[in-house]
Design a protein around this motif. Structure first.
Motif, PDB file in Angstrom:
ATOM      1  N   LEU A 219      16.990  42.592  30.720  1.00  0.00           N
ATOM      2  CA  LEU A 219      18.180  42.829  31.545  1.00  0.00           C
ATOM      3  C   LEU A 219      17.885  42.578  33.020  1.00  0.00           C
ATOM      4  O   LEU A 219      18.731  42.027  33.740  1.00  0.00           O
ATOM      5  N   ASP A 220      16.686  42.967  33.469  1.00  0.00           N
ATOM      6  CA  ASP A 220      16.311  42.680  34.862  1.00  0.00           C
ATOM      7  C   ASP A 220      16.329  41.178  35.117  1.00  0.00           C
ATOM      8  O   ASP A 220      16.791  40.725  36.165  1.00  0.00           O
ATOM      9  N   PRO A 229      27.580  37.356  33.466  1.00  0.00           N
ATOM     10  CA  PRO A 229      28.273  38.454  32.769  1.00  0.00           C
ATOM     11  C   PRO A 229      29.569  38.871  33.450  1.00  0.00           C
ATOM     12  O   PRO A 229      30.553  39.186  32.774  1.00  0.00           O
ATOM     13  N   LEU A 230      29.592  38.873  34.781  1.00  0.00           N
ATOM     14  CA  LEU A 230      30.821  39.214  35.494  1.00  0.00           C
ATOM     15  C   LEU A 230      31.885  38.141  35.293  1.00  0.00           C
ATOM     16  O   LEU A 230      33.080  38.443  35.142  1.00  0.00           O
ATOM     17  N   ARG A 231      31.457  36.900  35.288  1.00  0.00           N
ATOM     18  CA  ARG A 231      32.412  35.814  35.089  1.00  0.00           C
ATOM     19  C   ARG A 231      32.948  35.807  33.663  1.00  0.00           C
ATOM     20  O   ARG A 231      34.116  35.462  33.423  1.00  0.00           O
ATOM     21  N   VAL A 278      36.004  46.273  24.652  1.00  0.00           N
ATOM     22  CA  VAL A 278      35.693  45.249  25.649  1.00  0.00           C
ATOM     23  C   VAL A 278      35.681  45.858  27.047  1.00  0.00           C
ATOM     24  O   VAL A 278      34.799  45.570  27.874  1.00  0.00           O
ATOM     25  N   GLN A 279      36.643  46.722  27.337  1.00  0.00           N
ATOM     26  CA  GLN A 279      36.697  47.363  28.647  1.00  0.00           C
ATOM     27  C   GLN A 279      35.453  48.206  28.904  1.00  0.00           C
ATOM     28  O   GLN A 279      34.866  48.158  29.989  1.00  0.00           O
ATOM     29  N   LEU A 280      35.051  48.994  27.906  1.00  0.00           N
ATOM     30  CA  LEU A 280      33.855  49.820  28.066  1.00  0.00           C
ATOM     31  C   LEU A 280      32.603  48.959  28.236  1.00  0.00           C
ATOM     32  O   LEU A 280      31.713  49.287  29.035  1.00  0.00           O
ATOM     33  N   LEU A 281      32.532  47.862  27.487  1.00  0.00           N
ATOM     34  CA  LEU A 281      31.383  46.968  27.597  1.00  0.00           C
ATOM     35  C   LEU A 281      31.247  46.428  29.013  1.00  0.00           C
ATOM     36  O   LEU A 281      30.166  46.473  29.615  1.00  0.00           O
ATOM     37  N   PHE A 282      32.346  45.935  29.565  1.00  0.00           N
ATOM     38  CA  PHE A 282      32.247  45.318  30.883  1.00  0.00           C
ATOM     39  C   PHE A 282      32.205  46.345  32.008  1.00  0.00           C
ATOM     40  O   PHE A 282      31.738  46.033  33.111  1.00  0.00           O
ATOM     41  N   VAL A 285      28.596  46.560  32.167  1.00  0.00           N
ATOM     42  CA  VAL A 285      28.038  45.418  32.893  1.00  0.00           C
ATOM     43  C   VAL A 285      28.170  45.634  34.406  1.00  0.00           C
ATOM     44  O   VAL A 285      27.220  45.445  35.166  1.00  0.00           O
ATOM     45  N   ILE A 286      29.362  46.047  34.824  1.00  0.00           N
ATOM     46  CA  ILE A 286      29.576  46.317  36.255  1.00  0.00           C
ATOM     47  C   ILE A 286      28.654  47.445  36.718  1.00  0.00           C
ATOM     48  O   ILE A 286      28.093  47.400  37.814  1.00  0.00           O
TER      49      ILE A 286
END
Length: 312
Positions: A219-220, A229-231, A278-282, A285-286
């Motif tokens: 992940l680092d 991931p943000l895109r 999906v919302q929880l996943l991203f 990510v954020i």
């Protein structure tokens, strides 16, 4: 080979009491054969709880080339490696792990490539001895990193490498805390080349890199060199909006022109559950990016040295 070449070895270790004698034997054997000098061996003990540093202390008292550093606690492999790189004095530095997965006998090959003008000579691992699930994870990670990263990272290349002095100086200037040094090594640039090196089995004990630590390192690597991931989150959001609008238009059409309402309670529940996931996943990510910003903002040192033995 230039007679003025001074080689430093940078080696992090953690609870490697059983391997230290073999490590010192093989490393000294290689260093003894290198022209030039004076060479040095810098070994950083990353807060071991066994007798690792005691053995290093005894060895440093007998060998002036050996510098043993003990960190005040366990800071992690990349921080211990950073401490070694901050300490070395050689014209070129060979980075390697202390549990001998990569043979120090390959160091002369690295130096030969360096003499051809390469600032970074890294080992590309072949014929790994781990089980197939771990080999598959490594294979997948390196290719995902290459796909997502905004820099070109070599496939199947670990920390085992030779780097020139000017690369070391640039690495020292990089302040970030969530360090992925093999990625930073590529980011610095200069001329780089890989050579195939067979990865050996660990001599004794188990690897100190648990699955959780390997996942954290992966992940680092991804989050330090990519905003993909943000895109992906933004792209999936746009796709969801498009699908929703399409379904809304379909619902209006069915109601106005066919005089009936769309059916599908189960489909509705599946859609809600999917989008919630999906919302929880991203959000996670954020959160990863925000957490890294938080770590950088604190400005704590990468490591704290408890003791140095052998530096003359």
């Amino acid at each position: 080979m230039s007679a003025g070449l001074r080689v430093s070895l940078a080696i992090p270790v953690y609870n490697e009491e059983k391997i230290i004698p073999e490590l010192l034997l093989r490393v000294r054997r290689v260093v003894d054969q290198l022209p030039g000098g004076p060479h040095e061996i810098v070994i950083v003990d990353d807060g071991s709880s066994d007798g690792t540093f005691d053995l290093l202390t005894l060895a440093a008292a007998e060998d002036p080339r050996l510098v043993a550093i003990s960190l005040s606690r366990n800071f992690g492999h990349q921080s211990a490696l950073t401490a070694a790189l901050d300490t070395v004095n050689g014209n070129v530095v060979v980075v390697m792990d202390g549990d001998l997965p990569a043979p120090p006998e390959a160091i002369p090959q690295f130096i030969a490539q360096h003499q051809k003008g390469f600032d970074v000579v890294y080992a590309q691992r072949i014929d790994r001895k781990e089980g197939w699930p771990l080999r598959f994870c490594y294979f997948l990670f390196y290719r995902c990193l290459t796909l997502f990263s905004n820099i070109t990272t070599p496939l199947d290349a670990g920390d085992f490498a030779l780097v020139s002095r000017r690369v070391i100086e640039e690495l020292r200037r990089i302040p970030e805390h969530q360090r992925y040094l093999r990625g930073l090594r590529s980011w610095v640039g200069f001329r780089q080349i890989g050579i195939p090196v067979e990865r050996s089995e660990r001599l004794s004990g188990n690897s100190k890199y648990s699955f959780a630590k390997l996942l954290g390192l992966a992940l680092d690597g991804i989050f330090a060199f990519s905003i993909v991931p943000l895109r992906v989150a933004a792209a999936l959001g746009l796709l969801t909006i498009a699908v929703s609008l399409t379904f809304a238009i379909y619902s209006i059409y069915v109601r106005l022109f066919l005089n009936r309402s769309p059916q599908g309670f189960a489909a509705l529940i599946v859609a809600i559950t999917f989008l919630s996931g999906v919302q929880l996943l991203f959000l996670g990510v954020i959160g990863e990016y925000l957490g890294r910003i938080y770590e950088e903002a604190k400005g704590r040192p990468h490591y704290i040295i408890g003791k140095i033995v052998g530096r003359r």
